[in-house]
Design a protein around this motif. Structure first.
Motif, PDB file in Angstrom:
ATOM      1  N   GLY A 173       7.000   6.096 -10.558  1.00  0.00           N
ATOM      2  CA  GLY A 173       8.497   5.676 -10.008  1.00  0.00           C
ATOM      3  C   GLY A 173       8.509   4.469 -10.815  1.00  0.00           C
ATOM      4  O   GLY A 173       7.322   3.146 -11.145  1.00  0.00           O
ATOM      5  N   VAL A 174       9.572   3.931 -10.807  1.00  0.00           N
ATOM      6  CA  VAL A 174       9.572   2.745 -10.880  1.00  0.00           C
ATOM      7  C   VAL A 174       9.428   1.524 -10.370  1.00  0.00           C
ATOM      8  O   VAL A 174      10.933   1.827  -9.476  1.00  0.00           O
ATOM      9  N   PRO A 175       9.172   0.317  -9.698  1.00  0.00           N
ATOM     10  CA  PRO A 175       9.917  -0.156  -8.668  1.00  0.00           C
ATOM     11  C   PRO A 175      11.506  -0.383  -8.469  1.00  0.00           C
ATOM     12  O   PRO A 175      11.454  -0.941  -9.703  1.00  0.00           O
ATOM     13  N   ALA A 176      11.649  -0.454  -7.982  1.00  0.00           N
ATOM     14  CA  ALA A 176      13.240  -1.465  -7.733  1.00  0.00           C
ATOM     15  C   ALA A 176      13.856  -2.556  -8.169  1.00  0.00           C
ATOM     16  O   ALA A 176      14.647  -2.556  -8.492  1.00  0.00           O
TER      17      ALA A 176
ATOM     18  N   VAL B 157       3.066  -3.949  -9.969  1.00  0.00           N
ATOM     19  CA  VAL B 157       2.650  -1.990  -9.757  1.00  0.00           C
ATOM     20  C   VAL B 157       3.279  -1.158 -10.028  1.00  0.00           C
ATOM     21  O   VAL B 157       4.530  -0.877 -10.051  1.00  0.00           O
ATOM     22  N   TYR B 158       3.151  -0.239 -11.179  1.00  0.00           N
ATOM     23  CA  TYR B 158       4.174   0.987 -11.991  1.00  0.00           C
ATOM     24  C   TYR B 158       3.157   2.021 -12.310  1.00  0.00           C
ATOM     25  O   TYR B 158       2.567   1.480 -12.910  1.00  0.00           O
TER      26      TYR B 158
ATOM     27  N   TYR C 289      13.540  -6.716 -16.930  1.00  0.00           N
ATOM     28  CA  TYR C 289      14.405  -7.467 -15.968  1.00  0.00           C
ATOM     29  C   TYR C 289      13.281  -7.145 -14.183  1.00  0.00           C
ATOM     30  O   TYR C 289      12.820  -6.309 -14.543  1.00  0.00           O
ATOM     31  N   GLY C 290      12.738  -8.236 -13.743  1.00  0.00           N
ATOM     32  CA  GLY C 290      12.133  -8.118 -12.958  1.00  0.00           C
ATOM     33  C   GLY C 290      10.186  -7.419 -12.714  1.00  0.00           C
ATOM     34  O   GLY C 290       9.863  -7.403 -11.577  1.00  0.00           O
ATOM     35  N   TYR C 291       9.887  -7.988 -14.423  1.00  0.00           N
ATOM     36  CA  TYR C 291       8.640  -7.213 -14.481  1.00  0.00           C
ATOM     37  C   TYR C 291       7.785  -8.194 -15.120  1.00  0.00           C
ATOM     38  O   TYR C 291       7.331  -9.227 -15.608  1.00  0.00           O
ATOM     39  N   SER C 292       6.685  -8.173 -14.279  1.00  0.00           N
ATOM     40  CA  SER C 292       5.118  -8.867 -14.961  1.00  0.00           C
ATOM     41  C   SER C 292       3.983  -8.053 -14.820  1.00  0.00           C
ATOM     42  O   SER C 292       3.984  -7.223 -15.165  1.00  0.00           O
ATOM     43  N   HIS C 293       2.956  -8.646 -15.720  1.00  0.00           N
ATOM     44  CA  HIS C 293       2.239  -7.374 -16.275  1.00  0.00           C
ATOM     45  C   HIS C 293       0.925  -7.259 -14.615  1.00  0.00           C
ATOM     46  O   HIS C 293       0.218  -6.476 -15.345  1.00  0.00           O
ATOM     47  N   LYS C 294       1.426  -7.698 -13.858  1.00  0.00           N
ATOM     48  CA  LYS C 294       0.754  -7.808 -12.524  1.00  0.00           C
ATOM     49  C   LYS C 294       1.706  -6.073 -11.694  1.00  0.00           C
ATOM     50  O   LYS C 294       1.274  -6.338 -10.588  1.00  0.00           O
TER      51      LYS C 294
ATOM     52  N   LYS D  96       0.783  -1.380  -0.003  1.00  0.00           N
ATOM     53  CA  LYS D  96       0.083   0.256  -0.159  1.00  0.00           C
ATOM     54  C   LYS D  96       1.227   0.632  -0.647  1.00  0.00           C
ATOM     55  O   LYS D  96       0.730   2.282  -1.029  1.00  0.00           O
ATOM     56  N   THR D  97       2.073   0.989   0.401  1.00  0.00           N
ATOM     57  CA  THR D  97       3.108   2.375   1.056  1.00  0.00           C
ATOM     58  C   THR D  97       3.952   2.725  -0.494  1.00  0.00           C
ATOM     59  O   THR D  97       3.367   3.727  -0.901  1.00  0.00           O
ATOM     60  N   ASP D  98       4.082   1.605  -1.487  1.00  0.00           N
ATOM     61  CA  ASP D  98       4.520   1.785  -2.589  1.00  0.00           C
ATOM     62  C   ASP D  98       3.963   2.459  -3.212  1.00  0.00           C
ATOM     63  O   ASP D  98       4.125   3.393  -4.132  1.00  0.00           O
TER      64      ASP D  98
END
Length: 417
Positions: A53-56, A261-262, A254-259, A42-44
């Motif tokens: 932003g892009v998740p780390a 959060v971005y 790398y590290g991405y899926s269609h689910k 939720k915070t992210d």
């Protein structure tokens, strides 16, 4: 009596107590971890909504320079870029220029290379003030690079953020760039980026008889593809004119899926200022084919809807000329309608907003304008609404085509759902 006959049950009791305590401890540990994970997510999401932003854990295609820079070495490079073409907060054109990449020209779609052109405004050919590189506009009547544009180009580099919605025009630009590359035998390197609506595949599939710049391909309103996956589909399905193939190299993430959060760290276009507008865009953009404003010319475009009749609701807003909306609908006039800014980011595509306004309309015969059928991908949706169909009934009519589309999509998917 043997003392161990009494001692054994006591030991078992002690063991059972300790076992129960351990299990209880483990339960609370996992429960707390689950709560923490939910709270962190939720915070992210809140952080992403407010800042973008892009998740780390995601590595963007543009960040994989060790893979694509060798492909550009010693080549005359043309780029397709806009304001979203960033790497580590800096524009890719600026970064490549410093790395001595030989960029001979930059093609830019609607809104320009730095995102400073109004929606629908013609972007004139010019020189980029920061790099000195010639700019060629790909909008208006010049949507496809010409043979002359492609002269002295050895390789094309594409890096633009899309939002995963059929009528968002950057994939139309991608199509025309692929066509030019195929015709002139110029390879295309595409730097892939996340789809902020990648968790959704929804809406009517476009009837190709209604193909236009706001929808060129037989895909649903929310297609669930990244730009790299869309490029593969365009090639694989033979959608380029003459069924030619573009030499395509997708630099995947790398590290991405269609689910994942971005949300984009910058506006993907002037009228999508934040994460909520990006999530609401697919549902609210259909209003652009009606007499209802979606808040262009306000501080909250694609987060409200309203018309000049008070029958549409109690929320009020007044559009004014502004960046991204030089001549907004109902400029200077009070609009009445609904404020959707409290909606959750987890929401998905819906027709409820459109149906609600249609049902409130004082004159339903004038609610739709001609542009609606192009946005919807054909006349069927408008006809269904005018016949009084419910959302469930309308959705049922999409099932067969969505099933076929999802089956086709599997062939081009790079990332997991």
């Amino acid at each position: 009596m043997n003392k161990w006959l009494w001692a054994k049950p006591v030991r078992n009791l002690d063991y059972n107590i300790r076992k129960s305590a351990l299990l209880l401890s483990l339960f609370f540990t996992f429960f707390a971890a689950g709560l923490n994970a939910c709270a962190q997510k939720k915070t992210d999401e809140q952080s992403a909504q407010s800042q973008g932003g892009v998740p780390a854990e995601i590595t963007l295609g543009v960040e994989r320079m060790s893979v694509y820079l060798p492909l550009l070495e010693g080549k005359k490079v043309a780029c397709v870029l806009n304001n979203s073409s960033l790497i580590n907060g800096k524009h890719l054109a600026d970064t490549l220029k410093k790395l001595k990449v030989n960029i001979v020209k930059i093609f830019t779609p609607e809104h320009g290379i730095r995102g400073d052109a109004d929606a629908g405004e013609k972007v004139n050919n010019a020189i980029d003030s920061k790099t000195g590189i010639p700019i060629v506009s790909l909008y208006g009547s010049h949507k496809q690079p010409t043979a002359e544009d492609m002269e002295n180009v050895d390789i094309m580099l594409y890096d633009i953020q899309d939002v995963g919605v059929r009528f968002f025009t950057y994939h139309s630009t991608l199509h025309y760039v692929m066509q030019a590359c195929a015709e002139e035998s110029v390879p295309l390197v595409l730097l892939d980026r996340p789809n902020p609506n990648g968790d959704q595949i929804d809406g009517p599939v476009l009837d190709t008889a209604w193909s236009s710049f706001v929808g060129m391909h037989p895909v649903p309103i929310l297609h669930g593809l990244t730009s790299g996956e869309m490029a593969k589909m365009i090639n694989g399905e033979g959608w380029l004119q003459g069924k030619v193939k573009c030499g395509l190299e997708v630099i995947n993430m790398y590290g991405y899926s269609h689910k994942s959060v971005y949300y984009p760290p910058v506006r993907p276009s002037p009228n999508l200022p934040n994460a909520l507008s990006v999530r609401l865009y697919a549902s609210l953009c259909l209003f652009e084919g009606t007499v209802i404003s979606v808040g262009r010319g306000t501080d909250f475009p694609f987060q409200v809807a309203g018309g000049t009749d008070s029958a549409y609701g109690s929320f009020k807003f007044t559009p004014h000329s502004a960046f991204g909306a030089a001549k907004p609908m109902y400029e200077g006039k009070t609009c009445y309608g609904e404020d959707y800014r409290s909606q959750a980011l987890s929401q998905t595509f819906t027709l409820k907003y459109l149906l609600d306004f249609y049902n409130r309309s004082p004159d339903k015969s004038k609610f739709f304008i001609k542009f609606f059928d192009r946005l919807a991908g054909g006349p069927a949706l408008k006809q269904q609404i005018m016949l009084g169909k419910t959302e469930a009934q309308i959705r049922g009519s999409w099932d067969a085509e969505l099933f076929r589309y999802k089956h086709m999509r599997r062939k081009y998917r790079i990332y997991l759902d």
